[in-house]
Design an enzyme around this catalytic site. Structure first.
Site, PDB file in Angstrom:
ATOM      1  N   ALA A 108     -13.850  -4.573  12.339  1.00  0.00           N
ATOM      2  CA  ALA A 108     -13.673  -6.005  12.621  1.00  0.00           C
ATOM      3  C   ALA A 108     -12.450  -6.553  11.894  1.00  0.00           C
ATOM      4  O   ALA A 108     -11.689  -7.363  12.440  1.00  0.00           O
ATOM      5  CB  ALA A 108     -14.925  -6.782  12.220  1.00  0.00           C
ATOM      6  N   LYS A 164      -9.761  -4.946  11.139  1.00  0.00           N
ATOM      7  CA  LYS A 164      -8.542  -4.453  11.791  1.00  0.00           C
ATOM      8  C   LYS A 164      -8.337  -5.133  13.151  1.00  0.00           C
ATOM      9  O   LYS A 164      -7.201  -5.401  13.554  1.00  0.00           O
ATOM     10  CB  LYS A 164      -8.620  -2.929  11.960  1.00  0.00           C
ATOM     11  CG  LYS A 164      -8.583  -2.161  10.632  1.00  0.00           C
ATOM     12  CD  LYS A 164      -7.278  -2.388   9.893  1.00  0.00           C
ATOM     13  CE  LYS A 164      -7.119  -1.479   8.699  1.00  0.00           C
ATOM     14  NZ  LYS A 164      -5.838  -1.642   8.006  1.00  0.00           N
ATOM     15  N   TYR A 171     -14.834  -2.713   8.562  1.00  0.00           N
ATOM     16  CA  TYR A 171     -13.478  -2.156   8.659  1.00  0.00           C
ATOM     17  C   TYR A 171     -12.910  -2.420  10.057  1.00  0.00           C
ATOM     18  O   TYR A 171     -11.801  -2.941  10.201  1.00  0.00           O
ATOM     19  CB  TYR A 171     -13.531  -0.654   8.372  1.00  0.00           C
ATOM     20  CG  TYR A 171     -12.187   0.040   8.458  1.00  0.00           C
ATOM     21  CD1 TYR A 171     -11.237  -0.112   7.456  1.00  0.00           C
ATOM     22  CD2 TYR A 171     -11.876   0.853   9.553  1.00  0.00           C
ATOM     23  CE1 TYR A 171      -9.997   0.517   7.541  1.00  0.00           C
ATOM     24  CE2 TYR A 171     -10.639   1.490   9.642  1.00  0.00           C
ATOM     25  CZ  TYR A 171      -9.706   1.321   8.641  1.00  0.00           C
ATOM     26  OH  TYR A 171      -8.485   1.934   8.724  1.00  0.00           O
ATOM     27  N   SER A 179       1.517   3.182  -2.649  1.00  0.00           N
ATOM     28  CA  SER A 179       1.283   4.112  -3.758  1.00  0.00           C
ATOM     29  C   SER A 179       0.679   5.418  -3.279  1.00  0.00           C
ATOM     30  O   SER A 179       0.467   6.336  -4.079  1.00  0.00           O
ATOM     31  CB  SER A 179       0.386   3.453  -4.815  1.00  0.00           C
ATOM     32  OG  SER A 179      -0.836   3.060  -4.220  1.00  0.00           O
ATOM     33  N   ILE A 210      -5.581  10.047  10.288  1.00  0.00           N
ATOM     34  CA  ILE A 210      -4.401  10.595   9.623  1.00  0.00           C
ATOM     35  C   ILE A 210      -4.882  11.209   8.308  1.00  0.00           C
ATOM     36  O   ILE A 210      -5.705  10.603   7.608  1.00  0.00           O
ATOM     37  CB  ILE A 210      -3.392   9.456   9.292  1.00  0.00           C
ATOM     38  CG1 ILE A 210      -3.038   8.635  10.532  1.00  0.00           C
ATOM     39  CG2 ILE A 210      -2.147   9.998   8.615  1.00  0.00           C
ATOM     40  CD1 ILE A 210      -2.248   9.343  11.587  1.00  0.00           C
ATOM     41  N   GLY A 215       0.830  -1.217   0.000  1.00  0.00           N
ATOM     42  CA  GLY A 215       0.000   0.000   0.000  1.00  0.00           C
ATOM     43  C   GLY A 215       0.853   1.251   0.000  1.00  0.00           C
ATOM     44  O   GLY A 215       0.549   2.226   0.689  1.00  0.00           O
ATOM     45  N   VAL A 251      -5.594 -10.829  -4.791  1.00  0.00           N
ATOM     46  CA  VAL A 251      -5.507 -11.939  -5.757  1.00  0.00           C
ATOM     47  C   VAL A 251      -4.288 -12.794  -5.397  1.00  0.00           C
ATOM     48  O   VAL A 251      -3.150 -12.317  -5.442  1.00  0.00           O
ATOM     49  CB  VAL A 251      -5.382 -11.381  -7.197  1.00  0.00           C
ATOM     50  CG1 VAL A 251      -5.226 -12.502  -8.206  1.00  0.00           C
ATOM     51  CG2 VAL A 251      -6.574 -10.489  -7.531  1.00  0.00           C
TER      52      VAL A 251
HETATM   53  N1  LIG Z   1      -5.837   7.422   7.168  1.00  0.00           N
HETATM   54  C1  LIG Z   1      -6.271   7.082   8.352  1.00  0.00           C
HETATM   55  O1  LIG Z   1      -6.898   7.878   9.076  1.00  0.00           O
HETATM   56  C2  LIG Z   1      -5.992   5.704   8.896  1.00  0.00           C
HETATM   57  C3  LIG Z   1      -6.244   5.463  10.249  1.00  0.00           C
HETATM   58  C4  LIG Z   1      -6.000   4.193  10.765  1.00  0.00           C
HETATM   59  C5  LIG Z   1      -5.510   3.196   9.946  1.00  0.00           C
HETATM   60  N2  LIG Z   1      -5.283   3.454   8.627  1.00  0.00           N
HETATM   61  C6  LIG Z   1      -4.776   2.358   7.813  1.00  0.00           C
HETATM   62  O2  LIG Z   1      -3.558   2.759   7.214  1.00  0.00           O
HETATM   63  C7  LIG Z   1      -3.372   2.061   5.984  1.00  0.00           C
HETATM   64  C8  LIG Z   1      -3.036   3.073   4.895  1.00  0.00           C
HETATM   65  O3  LIG Z   1      -4.126   3.953   4.749  1.00  0.00           O
HETATM   66  P1  LIG Z   1      -4.033   5.392   4.061  1.00  0.00           P
HETATM   67  O4  LIG Z   1      -4.805   6.318   4.904  1.00  0.00           O
HETATM   68  O5  LIG Z   1      -2.644   5.696   3.704  1.00  0.00           O
HETATM   69  O6  LIG Z   1      -4.923   5.121   2.762  1.00  0.00           O
HETATM   70  P2  LIG Z   1      -4.665   5.294   1.221  1.00  0.00           P
HETATM   71  O7  LIG Z   1      -3.927   6.553   0.932  1.00  0.00           O
HETATM   72  O8  LIG Z   1      -5.979   5.065   0.581  1.00  0.00           O
HETATM   73  O9  LIG Z   1      -3.673   4.082   0.889  1.00  0.00           O
HETATM   74  C9  LIG Z   1      -4.114   2.765   0.833  1.00  0.00           C
HETATM   75  C10 LIG Z   1      -3.049   1.970   0.106  1.00  0.00           C
HETATM   76  O10 LIG Z   1      -3.462   0.594   0.048  1.00  0.00           O
HETATM   77  C11 LIG Z   1      -3.305   0.128  -1.282  1.00  0.00           C
HETATM   78  N3  LIG Z   1      -4.230  -0.944  -1.573  1.00  0.00           N
HETATM   79  C12 LIG Z   1      -5.559  -0.996  -1.278  1.00  0.00           C
HETATM   80  N4  LIG Z   1      -6.074  -2.152  -1.721  1.00  0.00           N
HETATM   81  C13 LIG Z   1      -5.056  -2.850  -2.299  1.00  0.00           C
HETATM   82  C14 LIG Z   1      -4.953  -4.107  -2.946  1.00  0.00           C
HETATM   83  N5  LIG Z   1      -6.020  -4.908  -3.100  1.00  0.00           N
HETATM   84  N6  LIG Z   1      -3.757  -4.496  -3.423  1.00  0.00           N
HETATM   85  C15 LIG Z   1      -2.668  -3.696  -3.289  1.00  0.00           C
HETATM   86  N7  LIG Z   1      -2.696  -2.503  -2.694  1.00  0.00           N
HETATM   87  C16 LIG Z   1      -3.880  -2.081  -2.203  1.00  0.00           C
HETATM   88  C17 LIG Z   1      -3.542   1.360  -2.138  1.00  0.00           C
HETATM   89  O11 LIG Z   1      -2.914   1.203  -3.374  1.00  0.00           O
HETATM   90  P3  LIG Z   1      -3.660   1.327  -4.801  1.00  0.00           P
HETATM   91  O12 LIG Z   1      -4.677   2.396  -4.694  1.00  0.00           O
HETATM   92  O13 LIG Z   1      -2.532   1.625  -5.726  1.00  0.00           O
HETATM   93  O14 LIG Z   1      -4.224  -0.007  -4.984  1.00  0.00           O
HETATM   94  C18 LIG Z   1      -2.847   2.440  -1.330  1.00  0.00           C
HETATM   95  O15 LIG Z   1      -1.471   2.459  -1.611  1.00  0.00           O
HETATM   96  C19 LIG Z   1      -4.666   1.294   5.741  1.00  0.00           C
HETATM   97  O16 LIG Z   1      -4.518  -0.052   6.114  1.00  0.00           O
HETATM   98  C20 LIG Z   1      -5.661   1.983   6.656  1.00  0.00           C
HETATM   99  O17 LIG Z   1      -6.716   1.129   7.043  1.00  0.00           O
HETATM  100  C21 LIG Z   1      -5.508   4.676   8.085  1.00  0.00           C
END
Ligand SMILES: NC(=O)c1ccc[n+]([C@@H]2O[C@H](COP(=O)([O-])OP(=O)(O)OC[C@H]3O[C@@H](n4cnc5c(N)ncnc54)[C@H](OP(=O)(O)O)[C@@H]3O)[C@@H](O)[C@H]2O)c1
Length: 245
Positions: free
Chosen positions: A151, A153, A149, A15, A182, A13, A64
């Protein structure tokens, strides 16, 4: 004092958002980084932001199994893996269906289980390696509309603990982190279902305001480094004081 020199680190993740920042920080601390995501263009942007050379990127869909196999086949042993890829779905329980239940779980939980299992079976984790699972503060709360979501996590945090027990004899550590809100593309998604007013009110409940990807990144750098060599099985909240009340 924290260094990741000579460490080979995998970040899923990467990107965008938190994952991109983790990859950037790990490269700045001397690691060679392999990044994973689906969107090739955004992965390329991440690669262009990394310090040093030898970094790799894989445009694959972690939901996948054959895509995971491709990554595994081409991987060298890792010293650290950050299981960060994830998706969010806001839906009250009464609107869930089979597809919605499985889609969130497959990405946030199943894919991490499968990836970690394949890394273990193929001996792709070095001794003293560190696994970090990006869970969420949602796993400890009961915010309406976040059932699947939250559950998924909570399952991930539990999985990390069990892995910590199973891998300790090999000197491999496993910890999970539970960030509060975040600022990333994922949080922008919340504005589809919550008004700007409600979002402002939600931020006022964070004593230190919402976090930035680098705030979580700092903790993850520590967990990847040898500075945390006595730390395993922890599930760490990092939320700007949100759960103080
Ligand atoms: N932001 C928050 O407030 C927050 C809080 C707590 C926890 N988190 C956790 O932190 C992590 C990162 O979140 P973020 O906020 O940085 O979100 P984000 O910017 O949407 O990033 C999510 C990343 O996951 C990748 N991804 C999603 N499904 C995928 C798949 N099937 N295969 C490969 N890559 C996949 C996306 O890549 P592509 O789009 O290129 O597929 C992207 O790089 C997540 O697990 C999220 O649940 C976030």
């Amino acid at each position: 004092m924290i260094t990741l020199k000579d460490k080979n680190i995998l970040v899923t993740g990467a990107s965008s958002g938190i994952g991109r920042q983790i990859a950037i920080m790990a490269s700045e601390l001397g690691a060679t980084v392999t990044i994973v995501g689906r969107n090739m263009e955004r992965l390329g942007e991440t690669i262009s932001l990394l310090t040093g050379t030898g970094h790799k990127m894989y445009s694959i869909d972690l939901s996948v199994s054959s895509d995971i196999d491709q990554l595994i086949t081409e991987s060298l042993p890792y010293d650290g893996v950050v299981f960060n890829a994830g998706i969010v779905e806001y839906l009250p329980v009464k609107f869930l269906n089979d597809n919605k239940i499985s889609s969130v779980f497959v990405t946030n939980f199943d894919s991490n289980v499968i990836l970690s299992q394949k890394l273990i079976k193929k001996k792709l984790l070095n001794k003293k390696g560190s696994l970090v699972f990006v869970s969420s503060i949602s796993s400890k709360l009961g915010v309406p509309g976040t059932a699947m979501y939250a559950a998924s996590k909570a399952a991930l945090s539990s999985f990390s603990k069990v892995l910590a027990s199973e891998l300790a004899s090999q000197g491999i550590r496993s910890n999970s982190v539970c960030p509060g809100i975040i600022r990333t593309a994922m949080t922008e998604q919340a504005s589809d279902v919550v008004s700007q007013e409600e979002l402002k009110k939600a931020e006022s409940e964070y004593p230190l305001g919402y976090g930035e990807p680098s705030d979580v990144g700092g903790l993850i750098m520590y967990l990847l480094s040898d500075m945390s060599k006595w730390m395993t099985g922890s599930d760490l909240i990092i939320d700007g004081g949100f759960t103080l009340k």
